[in-house]
Motif scaffolding. Sequence first.
Motif, PDB file in Angstrom:
ATOM      1  N   MET A 128       0.902  -1.072   0.003  1.00  0.00           N
ATOM      2  CA  MET A 128       0.078  -0.043  -0.131  1.00  0.00           C
ATOM      3  C   MET A 128       0.966   1.470  -0.096  1.00  0.00           C
ATOM      4  SD  MET A 128      -2.505   1.374   3.072  1.00  0.00           S
ATOM      5  CE  MET A 128      -3.880   0.353   2.736  1.00  0.00           C
ATOM      6  N   ILE A 129       0.523   2.209  -0.861  1.00  0.00           N
ATOM      7  CA  ILE A 129       1.469   3.615  -0.911  1.00  0.00           C
ATOM      8  C   ILE A 129       0.487   4.442   0.055  1.00  0.00           C
ATOM      9  CG2 ILE A 129       2.001   5.332  -2.254  1.00  0.00           C
ATOM     10  CD1 ILE A 129       2.135   3.339  -4.651  1.00  0.00           C
ATOM     11  N   GLN A 130       1.272   5.335   0.767  1.00  0.00           N
ATOM     12  CA  GLN A 130       0.772   6.005   1.845  1.00  0.00           C
ATOM     13  C   GLN A 130       1.639   7.504   1.584  1.00  0.00           C
ATOM     14  OE1 GLN A 130       1.147   4.074   5.585  1.00  0.00           O
ATOM     15  NE2 GLN A 130      -1.111   3.421   5.240  1.00  0.00           N
ATOM     16  N   ILE A 131       0.862   8.508   2.006  1.00  0.00           N
ATOM     17  CA  ILE A 131       1.564   9.822   2.093  1.00  0.00           C
ATOM     18  C   ILE A 131       2.497   9.969   3.333  1.00  0.00           C
ATOM     19  CG2 ILE A 131       1.302  12.396   2.087  1.00  0.00           C
ATOM     20  CD1 ILE A 131      -0.841  12.179   0.303  1.00  0.00           C
ATOM     21  N   ALA A 132       3.842  10.229   3.135  1.00  0.00           N
ATOM     22  CA  ALA A 132       4.296  10.434   4.326  1.00  0.00           C
ATOM     23  C   ALA A 132       4.791  11.993   4.790  1.00  0.00           C
ATOM     24  CB  ALA A 132       5.928   9.609   4.218  1.00  0.00           C
TER      25      ALA A 132
ATOM     26  N   MET B 228       2.573  22.634  15.968  1.00  0.00           N
ATOM     27  CA  MET B 228       3.354  21.260  15.369  1.00  0.00           C
ATOM     28  C   MET B 228       4.453  21.160  16.421  1.00  0.00           C
ATOM     29  SD  MET B 228       1.453  20.576  12.460  1.00  0.00           S
ATOM     30  CE  MET B 228       0.346  21.324  11.401  1.00  0.00           C
ATOM     31  N   GLU B 229       4.789  19.976  15.985  1.00  0.00           N
ATOM     32  CA  GLU B 229       6.110  19.227  16.866  1.00  0.00           C
ATOM     33  C   GLU B 229       7.123  19.055  15.731  1.00  0.00           C
ATOM     34  OE1 GLU B 229       4.478  16.132  19.292  1.00  0.00           O
ATOM     35  OE2 GLU B 229       4.617  14.780  17.462  1.00  0.00           O
ATOM     36  N   VAL B 230       8.332  19.247  16.304  1.00  0.00           N
ATOM     37  CA  VAL B 230       9.534  18.702  15.232  1.00  0.00           C
ATOM     38  C   VAL B 230       9.556  17.316  15.185  1.00  0.00           C
ATOM     39  CG1 VAL B 230      12.135  19.045  14.984  1.00  0.00           C
ATOM     40  CG2 VAL B 230      10.721  20.800  16.084  1.00  0.00           C
TER      41      VAL B 230
ATOM     42  N   PHE C 174      23.371  21.129   3.985  1.00  0.00           N
ATOM     43  CA  PHE C 174      21.862  20.859   3.866  1.00  0.00           C
ATOM     44  C   PHE C 174      21.185  20.612   5.276  1.00  0.00           C
ATOM     45  CE2 PHE C 174      18.241  17.760   3.084  1.00  0.00           C
ATOM     46  CZ  PHE C 174      17.554  18.560   2.209  1.00  0.00           C
ATOM     47  N   ARG C 175      20.102  21.124   5.274  1.00  0.00           N
ATOM     48  CA  ARG C 175      19.381  20.726   6.772  1.00  0.00           C
ATOM     49  C   ARG C 175      17.871  20.386   6.280  1.00  0.00           C
ATOM     50  NH1 ARG C 175      17.248  25.570  10.692  1.00  0.00           N
ATOM     51  NH2 ARG C 175      16.273  24.322  12.460  1.00  0.00           N
ATOM     52  N   TRP C 176      17.697  18.822   6.919  1.00  0.00           N
ATOM     53  CA  TRP C 176      16.478  18.416   6.658  1.00  0.00           C
ATOM     54  C   TRP C 176      15.546  18.782   7.996  1.00  0.00           C
ATOM     55  CZ3 TRP C 176      13.871  16.204   2.998  1.00  0.00           C
ATOM     56  CH2 TRP C 176      12.646  15.314   3.276  1.00  0.00           C
ATOM     57  N   LEU C 177      14.312  19.471   7.662  1.00  0.00           N
ATOM     58  CA  LEU C 177      13.776  19.983   8.893  1.00  0.00           C
ATOM     59  C   LEU C 177      12.054  19.568   8.441  1.00  0.00           C
ATOM     60  CD1 LEU C 177      13.473  21.812  11.359  1.00  0.00           C
ATOM     61  CD2 LEU C 177      13.330  23.823   9.952  1.00  0.00           C
ATOM     62  N   THR C 178      11.566  19.041   9.339  1.00  0.00           N
ATOM     63  CA  THR C 178      10.229  18.514   9.285  1.00  0.00           C
ATOM     64  C   THR C 178       9.447  18.820  10.557  1.00  0.00           C
ATOM     65  OG1 THR C 178      10.429  16.030   9.933  1.00  0.00           O
ATOM     66  CG2 THR C 178      10.787  16.690   7.723  1.00  0.00           C
ATOM     67  N   VAL C 179       8.225  19.020  10.247  1.00  0.00           N
ATOM     68  CA  VAL C 179       7.392  19.127  11.592  1.00  0.00           C
ATOM     69  C   VAL C 179       5.910  18.560  11.256  1.00  0.00           C
ATOM     70  CG1 VAL C 179       8.303  21.577  12.131  1.00  0.00           C
ATOM     71  CG2 VAL C 179       6.024  21.374  10.682  1.00  0.00           C
ATOM     72  N   GLY C 180       5.117  18.075  12.177  1.00  0.00           N
ATOM     73  CA  GLY C 180       3.982  17.434  12.124  1.00  0.00           C
ATOM     74  C   GLY C 180       3.155  17.814  13.224  1.00  0.00           C
TER      75      GLY C 180
ATOM     76  N   GLN D   4      -0.511  12.616  15.384  1.00  0.00           N
ATOM     77  CA  GLN D   4      -0.109  11.939  13.871  1.00  0.00           C
ATOM     78  C   GLN D   4       1.136  11.865  13.392  1.00  0.00           C
ATOM     79  OE1 GLN D   4      -2.568  14.712  11.103  1.00  0.00           O
ATOM     80  NE2 GLN D   4      -2.705  12.873   9.759  1.00  0.00           N
ATOM     81  N   ASP D   5       1.792  10.815  14.051  1.00  0.00           N
ATOM     82  CA  ASP D   5       3.156  10.534  13.768  1.00  0.00           C
ATOM     83  C   ASP D   5       3.478  10.156  12.397  1.00  0.00           C
ATOM     84  OD1 ASP D   5       3.420  11.238  16.418  1.00  0.00           O
ATOM     85  OD2 ASP D   5       3.377   9.005  17.144  1.00  0.00           O
ATOM     86  N   ASP D   6       2.646   9.580  11.565  1.00  0.00           N
ATOM     87  CA  ASP D   6       2.942   9.218  10.285  1.00  0.00           C
ATOM     88  C   ASP D   6       3.019  10.387   9.133  1.00  0.00           C
ATOM     89  OD1 ASP D   6       0.257   9.323  10.408  1.00  0.00           O
ATOM     90  OD2 ASP D   6      -0.029   7.672   9.150  1.00  0.00           O
ATOM     91  N   VAL D   7       2.649  11.392   9.652  1.00  0.00           N
ATOM     92  CA  VAL D   7       2.624  12.550   8.516  1.00  0.00           C
ATOM     93  C   VAL D   7       3.491  13.773   8.831  1.00  0.00           C
ATOM     94  CG1 VAL D   7       0.934  14.242   7.510  1.00  0.00           C
ATOM     95  CG2 VAL D   7       0.313  12.049   7.768  1.00  0.00           C
TER      96      VAL D   7
END
Length: 143
Positions: free
Chosen positions: A1-5, A27-29, A41-47, A51-54
């Motif tokens: 199954m393909i999901q959006i991450a 949001m949380e880091v 290069f900085r890889w920075l994500t929040v969510g 909802q830990d999978d997005v």
Amino acid sequence: MIQIASAQLWVHDQDAALDFWTSKVGMEVRSDVTMAEMGGFRWLTVGPPGQDDVSIVLMAIPGPPMIDAATQEEIRSIMAKGFAGTVFLTTDDCQASYAELAARGVEFTETPEQRPYGIDAGFRDPSGNSIRLTQLAENFAEL
């Protein structure tokens, strides 16, 4: 199954974006990693909490050799108009979420309004990206 991450937003300043998305939107880091071997290069994500999978990638506009100066300027121009990307957030209570975010300093471009699909409001992040805050109608899946 393909999901959006993850979804990506271009940002002018990753630190300003991080502050906005965490302290104002709530949001949380998820990731904040700088890779020296890739020129800093900085890889920075929040969510959203719970909802830990997005996540949303807060991506700095790269420079040469990845993107030339003209392309950088095109991206900045599109961002300034609010058309470089849109994130759609959902909430159980748009009016309450609007009030909470506004109290934290989020400046809305559109107040909550009734729409055929639910109640919807809009704001922009510090980089100009368009963000929608929506309380979907209970029967939206049936529309």
